[in-house]
Design a protein around this motif. Sequence first.
Motif, PDB file in Angstrom:
ATOM      1  N   ALA A 164       0.792  -1.141  -0.016  1.00  0.00           N
ATOM      2  CA  ALA A 164      -0.104   0.095   0.035  1.00  0.00           C
ATOM      3  C   ALA A 164       1.068   1.305   0.150  1.00  0.00           C
ATOM      4  CB  ALA A 164      -0.866   0.144   1.088  1.00  0.00           C
ATOM      5  N   VAL A 165       2.051   1.247   0.742  1.00  0.00           N
ATOM      6  CA  VAL A 165       2.614   2.405   0.774  1.00  0.00           C
ATOM      7  C   VAL A 165       3.456   2.545  -0.481  1.00  0.00           C
ATOM      8  CG1 VAL A 165       4.897   3.246   2.145  1.00  0.00           C
ATOM      9  CG2 VAL A 165       3.016   2.412   3.405  1.00  0.00           C
ATOM     10  N   ARG A 166       4.108   1.349  -1.119  1.00  0.00           N
ATOM     11  CA  ARG A 166       4.612   1.318  -2.316  1.00  0.00           C
ATOM     12  C   ARG A 166       3.769   2.016  -3.381  1.00  0.00           C
ATOM     13  NH1 ARG A 166       9.141  -1.884  -3.037  1.00  0.00           N
ATOM     14  NH2 ARG A 166       9.390  -1.217  -0.841  1.00  0.00           N
ATOM     15  N   LEU A 167       2.536   1.598  -3.392  1.00  0.00           N
ATOM     16  CA  LEU A 167       1.529   1.999  -4.497  1.00  0.00           C
ATOM     17  C   LEU A 167       1.560   3.551  -4.217  1.00  0.00           C
ATOM     18  CD1 LEU A 167      -0.941   2.071  -6.303  1.00  0.00           C
ATOM     19  CD2 LEU A 167      -2.565   1.258  -4.500  1.00  0.00           C
ATOM     20  N   LEU A 168       1.338   4.182  -3.003  1.00  0.00           N
ATOM     21  CA  LEU A 168       1.115   5.607  -2.930  1.00  0.00           C
ATOM     22  C   LEU A 168       2.628   6.382  -3.423  1.00  0.00           C
ATOM     23  CD1 LEU A 168       0.014   8.126  -1.755  1.00  0.00           C
ATOM     24  CD2 LEU A 168       1.035   7.573   0.313  1.00  0.00           C
ATOM     25  N   ALA A 169       3.691   5.792  -3.205  1.00  0.00           N
ATOM     26  CA  ALA A 169       4.868   6.315  -3.351  1.00  0.00           C
ATOM     27  C   ALA A 169       4.952   6.172  -5.054  1.00  0.00           C
ATOM     28  CB  ALA A 169       6.185   5.658  -2.947  1.00  0.00           C
ATOM     29  N   HIS A 170       4.591   5.166  -5.797  1.00  0.00           N
ATOM     30  CA  HIS A 170       4.815   5.058  -6.988  1.00  0.00           C
ATOM     31  C   HIS A 170       3.952   6.020  -7.807  1.00  0.00           C
ATOM     32  CE1 HIS A 170       4.761   3.218 -11.076  1.00  0.00           C
ATOM     33  NE2 HIS A 170       3.412   2.680 -10.901  1.00  0.00           N
ATOM     34  N   TRP A 171       2.532   6.352  -7.285  1.00  0.00           N
ATOM     35  CA  TRP A 171       1.774   7.133  -7.785  1.00  0.00           C
ATOM     36  C   TRP A 171       2.263   8.516  -7.784  1.00  0.00           C
ATOM     37  CZ3 TRP A 171      -1.200  11.432  -6.108  1.00  0.00           C
ATOM     38  CH2 TRP A 171      -1.819  11.918  -7.284  1.00  0.00           C
ATOM     39  N   LEU A 172       2.830   8.862  -6.642  1.00  0.00           N
ATOM     40  CA  LEU A 172       3.524   9.983  -6.326  1.00  0.00           C
ATOM     41  C   LEU A 172       4.599  10.475  -7.228  1.00  0.00           C
ATOM     42  CD1 LEU A 172       3.344  10.501  -2.321  1.00  0.00           C
ATOM     43  CD2 LEU A 172       2.113  12.009  -4.174  1.00  0.00           C
ATOM     44  N   SER A 173       5.285   9.483  -7.714  1.00  0.00           N
ATOM     45  CA  SER A 173       6.547   9.752  -8.366  1.00  0.00           C
ATOM     46  C   SER A 173       6.265   9.539  -9.987  1.00  0.00           C
ATOM     47  CB  SER A 173       7.625   8.706  -7.957  1.00  0.00           C
ATOM     48  OG  SER A 173       7.261   7.418  -8.119  1.00  0.00           O
ATOM     49  N   PHE A 174       5.092   9.264 -10.461  1.00  0.00           N
ATOM     50  CA  PHE A 174       4.763   9.243 -11.667  1.00  0.00           C
ATOM     51  C   PHE A 174       3.264  10.425 -12.040  1.00  0.00           C
ATOM     52  CE2 PHE A 174       1.731   6.809 -14.319  1.00  0.00           C
ATOM     53  CZ  PHE A 174       1.107   6.022 -13.191  1.00  0.00           C
ATOM     54  N   GLY A 175       2.557  10.079 -11.390  1.00  0.00           N
ATOM     55  CA  GLY A 175       1.098  10.809 -11.350  1.00  0.00           C
ATOM     56  C   GLY A 175       1.176  12.034 -11.764  1.00  0.00           C
ATOM     57  N   PRO A 176       1.570  12.872 -10.540  1.00  0.00           N
ATOM     58  CA  PRO A 176       1.696  14.433 -10.602  1.00  0.00           C
ATOM     59  C   PRO A 176       2.543  14.814 -11.592  1.00  0.00           C
ATOM     60  CG  PRO A 176       1.754  13.610  -8.565  1.00  0.00           C
ATOM     61  CD  PRO A 176       1.948  12.295  -9.080  1.00  0.00           C
ATOM     62  N   PHE A 177       3.527  14.198 -12.046  1.00  0.00           N
ATOM     63  CA  PHE A 177       4.661  14.608 -13.215  1.00  0.00           C
ATOM     64  C   PHE A 177       3.953  14.588 -14.419  1.00  0.00           C
ATOM     65  CE2 PHE A 177       6.923  13.508  -9.252  1.00  0.00           C
ATOM     66  CZ  PHE A 177       7.786  14.938  -9.189  1.00  0.00           C
ATOM     67  N   ILE A 178       3.357  13.323 -14.708  1.00  0.00           N
ATOM     68  CA  ILE A 178       2.673  13.126 -15.885  1.00  0.00           C
ATOM     69  C   ILE A 178       1.627  14.335 -16.258  1.00  0.00           C
ATOM     70  CG2 ILE A 178       0.980  11.538 -17.288  1.00  0.00           C
ATOM     71  CD1 ILE A 178       3.813  10.354 -17.500  1.00  0.00           C
ATOM     72  N   MET A 179       0.846  14.477 -15.224  1.00  0.00           N
ATOM     73  CA  MET A 179      -0.207  15.611 -15.147  1.00  0.00           C
ATOM     74  C   MET A 179       0.510  17.079 -15.380  1.00  0.00           C
ATOM     75  SD  MET A 179      -2.656  14.942 -12.325  1.00  0.00           S
ATOM     76  CE  MET A 179      -3.623  16.231 -12.467  1.00  0.00           C
ATOM     77  N   LEU A 180       1.744  17.091 -15.034  1.00  0.00           N
ATOM     78  CA  LEU A 180       2.501  18.346 -15.253  1.00  0.00           C
ATOM     79  C   LEU A 180       3.180  18.208 -16.705  1.00  0.00           C
ATOM     80  CD1 LEU A 180       4.850  19.507 -12.221  1.00  0.00           C
ATOM     81  CD2 LEU A 180       2.916  20.678 -13.425  1.00  0.00           C
ATOM     82  N   ALA A 181       3.574  17.224 -16.893  1.00  0.00           N
ATOM     83  CA  ALA A 181       4.175  17.129 -18.536  1.00  0.00           C
ATOM     84  C   ALA A 181       3.099  16.994 -19.400  1.00  0.00           C
ATOM     85  CB  ALA A 181       5.042  15.622 -18.483  1.00  0.00           C
TER      86      ALA A 181
END
Lengths: 191, 220
Positions: free
Chosen positions: B97-114
């Motif tokens: 569960a923690v890994r899921l959060l970290a994985h999303w944080l490290s690509f979700g917001p950045f993809i939205m920015l990109a």
Amino acid sequence: MEPFRLAARDIACRRGDRLLFARLSLALEAGQALQVSGANGIGKSSLIRILAGLARPFDGTVERAGTIGLLDERPALDNDQPLGKALSFWTALDREAAPLEQLGIASLLDVPVRYLSTGQRKRAALARLIGQQADIWLLDEPLNGLDVDAVKLCEELVAQHCAGGGIAVIASHQRFDLPGMSTLSLAEYAL
Amino acid sequence: MTILASLLKRDLGRFLPGTSSGGTMLPLLFFLAVAMLYPFAVGPNPTLLAATGGGVIWVAALLAAILPLDRLLASDVHEGFFDQWALRGISEEVVVAVRLLAHWLSFGPFIMLAALPASALVGIDGETLRIVELGLLAGTPGLAAIGIIIAAITVGLRSGGAALSGLLVIPLAVPLLIFGAGALSTGGDGGLALTAAISLLLVAIAPFAGGAAIRAAREG
């Protein structure tokens, strides 16, 4: 304080479709140590994993009273982190600092784990194990890669652990000097 | 709480783009590269680009989400981290569960920015961009969850795991893509809501599916 205890009754271990050993029983009380000996591939590591609860025995039961500390060939330290940071991850979980000076790794804290030698990694893993303050130590080939001094140190650490009421199981084909330690030859239970 | 904080800190240190230890910008650059190549491939027809650009951003996001999969869980299993956590009573579900959060944080917001520069590259208008961004916000957690589940299932494969997990993600991601990118053509909120619903479901399942897969790999 609840007395620590580690007991196995009539356990059998299967790897693939081969039965490695069967009808193995052991019982360890607080302060006792046991060396499991036997040739390569006889099932020492499998026994350690069964005792740790990480693998299910094919048959039989294991009882544990006390926390388990495991030391095997994998140090569980981040390869690309400096040793100090890699160890501090476990310190944060275990809330206990490891005796780095005693283990001779205090000068290596800035070195990334992947640059460490086999023996240095083993020393670092020992530091992690001590920091965990577990009641029952399960050591799988703890002497692999250690030099003469470190072997002595490792034996002393286990002796201290048992003197403090801890239990230790050492799976090794090498000689492990520990006064009062019993031995179990896995070959007697092999099939 | 300290356990969760320690785990999250380590995971973010490993996955966030630009961190010292291996976190990489590569998925983001890959995402932008796809958006950049697309107009070259289909030609500079503004109507065609505007009509299809949003969908291309979605496909690029999906492909970028596949890139980090092989680093998500396998190394921690092989190097004995999961065994040590299990002995300390930290369950696989919590770690996943923690890994899921970290994985999303490290690509979700950045993809939205990109997606902002990407939208300029494929020439979509402001309203379409708004729907793409909302869709990505709703859909990327689901993509992350699928990634975690697949990474956990393929954890026992030592070679070829990366390519296989990429292939396995694609069919599972189709519903997200249909509703997320579909919201672009219908222009409605229904598609976005369905994307969010699928995402939530996947996020809820992922820790349990992933934890069970890792335990199964250990026993085997």
